[in-house]
Design a protein around this motif. Structure first.
Motif, PDB file in Angstrom:
ATOM      1  N   THR A 146      -5.697  -0.812  10.615  1.00  6.77           N
ATOM      2  CA  THR A 146      -4.761  -1.930  10.452  1.00  6.77           C
ATOM      3  C   THR A 146      -3.866  -1.638   9.254  1.00  6.77           C
ATOM      4  O   THR A 146      -4.290  -1.732   8.111  1.00  6.77           O
ATOM      5  CB  THR A 146      -5.535  -3.237  10.226  1.00  6.77           C
ATOM      6  OG1 THR A 146      -6.441  -3.435  11.322  1.00  6.77           O
ATOM      7  CG2 THR A 146      -4.560  -4.417  10.169  1.00  6.77           C
ATOM      8  N   ILE A 147      -2.629  -1.291   9.558  1.00  9.16           N
ATOM      9  CA  ILE A 147      -1.696  -0.856   8.515  1.00  9.16           C
ATOM     10  C   ILE A 147      -0.554  -1.849   8.434  1.00  9.16           C
ATOM     11  O   ILE A 147       0.195  -2.020   9.390  1.00  9.16           O
ATOM     12  CB  ILE A 147      -1.162   0.555   8.811  1.00  9.16           C
ATOM     13  CG1 ILE A 147      -2.325   1.552   8.908  1.00  9.16           C
ATOM     14  CG2 ILE A 147      -0.176   0.987   7.741  1.00  9.16           C
ATOM     15  CD1 ILE A 147      -1.921   2.940   9.356  1.00  9.16           C
ATOM     16  N   PHE A 148      -0.409  -2.480   7.269  1.00  3.77           N
ATOM     17  CA  PHE A 148       0.664  -3.448   7.071  1.00  3.77           C
ATOM     18  C   PHE A 148       1.788  -2.841   6.256  1.00  3.77           C
ATOM     19  O   PHE A 148       2.128  -3.311   5.183  1.00  3.77           O
ATOM     20  CB  PHE A 148       0.115  -4.691   6.371  1.00  3.77           C
ATOM     21  CG  PHE A 148      -0.864  -5.461   7.203  1.00  3.77           C
ATOM     22  CD1 PHE A 148      -2.230  -5.298   7.015  1.00  3.77           C
ATOM     23  CD2 PHE A 148      -0.437  -6.337   8.176  1.00  3.77           C
ATOM     24  CE1 PHE A 148      -3.147  -6.005   7.792  1.00  3.77           C
ATOM     25  CE2 PHE A 148      -1.336  -7.058   8.953  1.00  3.77           C
ATOM     26  CZ  PHE A 148      -2.694  -6.883   8.766  1.00  3.77           C
ATOM     27  N   GLY A 149       2.347  -1.760   6.792  1.00  7.14           N
ATOM     28  CA  GLY A 149       3.480  -1.146   6.109  1.00  7.14           C
ATOM     29  C   GLY A 149       3.045  -0.097   5.105  1.00  7.14           C
ATOM     30  O   GLY A 149       2.263  -0.361   4.197  1.00  7.14           O
ATOM     31  N   THR A 175      -0.163   1.201   0.927  1.00  5.96           N
ATOM     32  CA  THR A 175       0.379   0.218   1.855  1.00  5.96           C
ATOM     33  C   THR A 175       0.765  -1.039   1.084  1.00  5.96           C
ATOM     34  O   THR A 175       0.613  -1.105  -0.140  1.00  5.96           O
ATOM     35  CB  THR A 175      -0.637  -0.149   2.943  1.00  5.96           C
ATOM     36  OG1 THR A 175      -1.690  -0.945   2.351  1.00  5.96           O
ATOM     37  CG2 THR A 175      -1.244   1.092   3.572  1.00  5.96           C
ATOM     38  N   ASN A 176       1.230  -2.027   1.831  1.00  7.09           N
ATOM     39  CA  ASN A 176       1.600  -3.291   1.191  1.00  7.09           C
ATOM     40  C   ASN A 176       0.401  -3.998   0.561  1.00  7.09           C
ATOM     41  O   ASN A 176       0.564  -4.838  -0.325  1.00  7.09           O
ATOM     42  CB  ASN A 176       2.253  -4.221   2.218  1.00  7.09           C
ATOM     43  CG  ASN A 176       3.627  -3.728   2.614  1.00  7.09           C
ATOM     44  OD1 ASN A 176       4.279  -3.004   1.879  1.00  7.09           O
ATOM     45  ND2 ASN A 176       4.067  -4.110   3.803  1.00  7.09           N
ATOM     46  N   LEU A 177      -0.798  -3.668   1.055  1.00  8.03           N
ATOM     47  CA  LEU A 177      -1.985  -4.379   0.604  1.00  8.03           C
ATOM     48  C   LEU A 177      -2.891  -3.570  -0.304  1.00  8.03           C
ATOM     49  O   LEU A 177      -3.621  -4.150  -1.119  1.00  8.03           O
ATOM     50  CB  LEU A 177      -2.799  -4.856   1.816  1.00  8.03           C
ATOM     51  CG  LEU A 177      -2.107  -5.858   2.737  1.00  8.03           C
ATOM     52  CD1 LEU A 177      -3.049  -6.248   3.870  1.00  8.03           C
ATOM     53  CD2 LEU A 177      -1.671  -7.094   1.958  1.00  8.03           C
TER      54      LEU A 177
END
Length: 112
Positions: A27-30, A96-98
């Protein structure tokens, strides 16, 4: 969660070439940045950030090339004219963003 799978490490003679790959999955949020580091100290080798800006360590400029396949969430490191001092465990890092993620490392040994 993001998983990083590195490949391409090997034993190579001085002057030879290798290509490292690091594929990110999960799960990649950018992805903001992808890069390669080496040694336990995580010394920067090369990184590419969103927008395409690339940074290389002085010791590898002109010999190594980093590239990224956005569709595959994969970063590559083409290493040419390898020297004995390039021997190290190379770690992939993805920001990533997180969160920031590290791969387990792939061993590159440059020796005759």
């Amino acid at each position: 969660q993001v998983q990083l799978v590195e490949s391409g490490g090997d034993l190579v003679q001085p002057g030879g070439s290798l290509r490292l790959s690091c594929a990110a999955s999960g799960t990649i949020f950018g992805i903001n940045a992808m890069g390669w580091y080496r040694h336990e100290e995580r010394e920067l080798v090369a990184r590419i950030i969103s927008g395409g800006r690339i940074t290389y360590a002085d010791s590898v400029k002109g010999r190594f090339t980093i590239s990224r396949d956005n569709a595959k969430n994969t970063v590559y490191l083409q290493m040419n004219s390898l020297k004995s001092e390039d021997t190290a465990v190379y770690y992939c890092r993805v920001v990533t963003n997180l969160n920031t993620y590290w791969g387990k490392g792939t061993l590159v040994t440059v020796s005759s």
